[in-house]
Design an enzyme around this catalytic site. Structure first.
Site, PDB file in Angstrom:
ATOM      1  CB  CYS A  89     -53.161  39.152  10.084  1.00 33.66           C
ATOM      2  SG  CYS A  89     -51.564  38.315  10.033  1.00 33.66           S
ATOM      3  CE1 TYR A 166     -56.083  44.976  19.275  1.00 35.32           C
ATOM      4  CE2 TYR A 166     -54.393  45.462  20.907  1.00 35.32           C
ATOM      5  CZ  TYR A 166     -54.751  45.042  19.644  1.00 35.32           C
ATOM      6  OH  TYR A 166     -53.771  44.689  18.746  1.00 35.32           O
ATOM      7  CB  THR A 201     -49.819  48.412  11.194  1.00 33.40           C
ATOM      8  OG1 THR A 201     -50.230  49.205  12.323  1.00 33.40           O
ATOM      9  CG2 THR A 201     -49.030  47.195  11.685  1.00 33.40           C
TER      10      THR A 201
END
Length: 259
Positions: A89, A166, A201
């Site tokens: 993760c 990304y 998150t």
């Protein structure tokens, strides 16, 4: 046939917060003794103690460091004698255009390299070292030795403005899923990737409630941000279902990102 998680041993990178933290919590609740691996500054020692003082151990380190990763793997072996599950993760992201006409500025090559180094090289670094331990472990009754689950993103498919680095990194994780699954198939190790959409998150948690609500509405259904435990639930499902291998699963409420 569903596999029993009890008595398994796992390692979760980026485990001190967000999707990783939820995964550690769910694994431990289901009987998996787990090493939480994250940066020294992550507060992982406190988070691991909240989950379970005996069955959750925090190991500080950087996924790009072979020595740090090996230290975490050694804990798995020395404390519990094996490694069955790896969930990757850990990752970073930036938002920069390839070229900004307003600033007459090009994307920093160092920034691009850093994102790929952490997200791609870091993920692969952990996989390659964990695979050796899994492959040398005992084979289970279903002929399986381990499960590796990586984290990509819907940005791998629909990267937005400013997400070149990304998206490239997450696309690489998607692209290496099948070849690594094929590489490790003879060892009895499965490899899967989850591509999450918009989740609640720490990164999004800093935004105002109204902004988060609007982001959630971009998802057709359910009309909200994902809960990290929903990611963790899919991790559990992948571990339990042996036919899941070499594939990428979008966990995104049918969202398709706009430019």
């Amino acid at each position: 046939m569903a596999r029993m998680l009890k008595e398994m041993v796992g390692l979760v990178t980026g485990g001190a917060s967000g999707l990783g933290r939820a995964t550690v919590d769910r694994l431990v609740r289901n009987g998996v003794k787990t090493v939480m691996f994250d940066l020294p500054s992550s507060g992982g020692a406190e988070e691991s103690a909240k989950i379970h003082k005996e069955n959750c151990v925090f190991c500080p380190g950087d996924v790009t460091s072979p020595e740090d990763v090996q230290k975490a793997l050694d804990i798995c072996q020395e404390k519990w004698g094996k490694l069955n599950v790896l969930v990757n993760c850990a990752g970073i992201g930036i938002a920069k255009k390839t070229f900004s006409s307003a600033r007459n500025q090009v994307h920093s090559l160092d920034d691009f390299d850093q994102v790929l180094n952490v997200n791609v090289c870091g993920t692969f670094n952990v996989i390659r070292l964990a695979a050796r331990i899994m492959a040398n472990g005992e084979m289970g009754p279903d002929f399986e030795r381990g499960v590796i689950i990586n984290t990509a993103s819907v940005a791998a498919f629909e990267g937005q403005i400013g997400q070149a680095a990304y998206s490239a990194s997450k696309g690489a994780i998607v692209g290496m899923t099948l070849p690594i699954a094929r590489d490790l198939s003879s060892c009895g190790i499965r490899v899967m990737t989850i591509a999450p959409g918009l989740f609640e998150t720490p990164l999004l948690g800093k935004l105002p409630a109204k902004v988060k609500e609007e982001l959630g509405k971009q998802s057709p259904f359910p009309n909200r941000l994902g809960n990290p435990d929903e990611y963790a639930h899919l991790v559990q499902t992948i571990i339990e279902n042996q036919m899941l291998n070499g594939e990428v699963i979008r966990l995104d409420a049918a969202i398709r990102m706009q430019p």
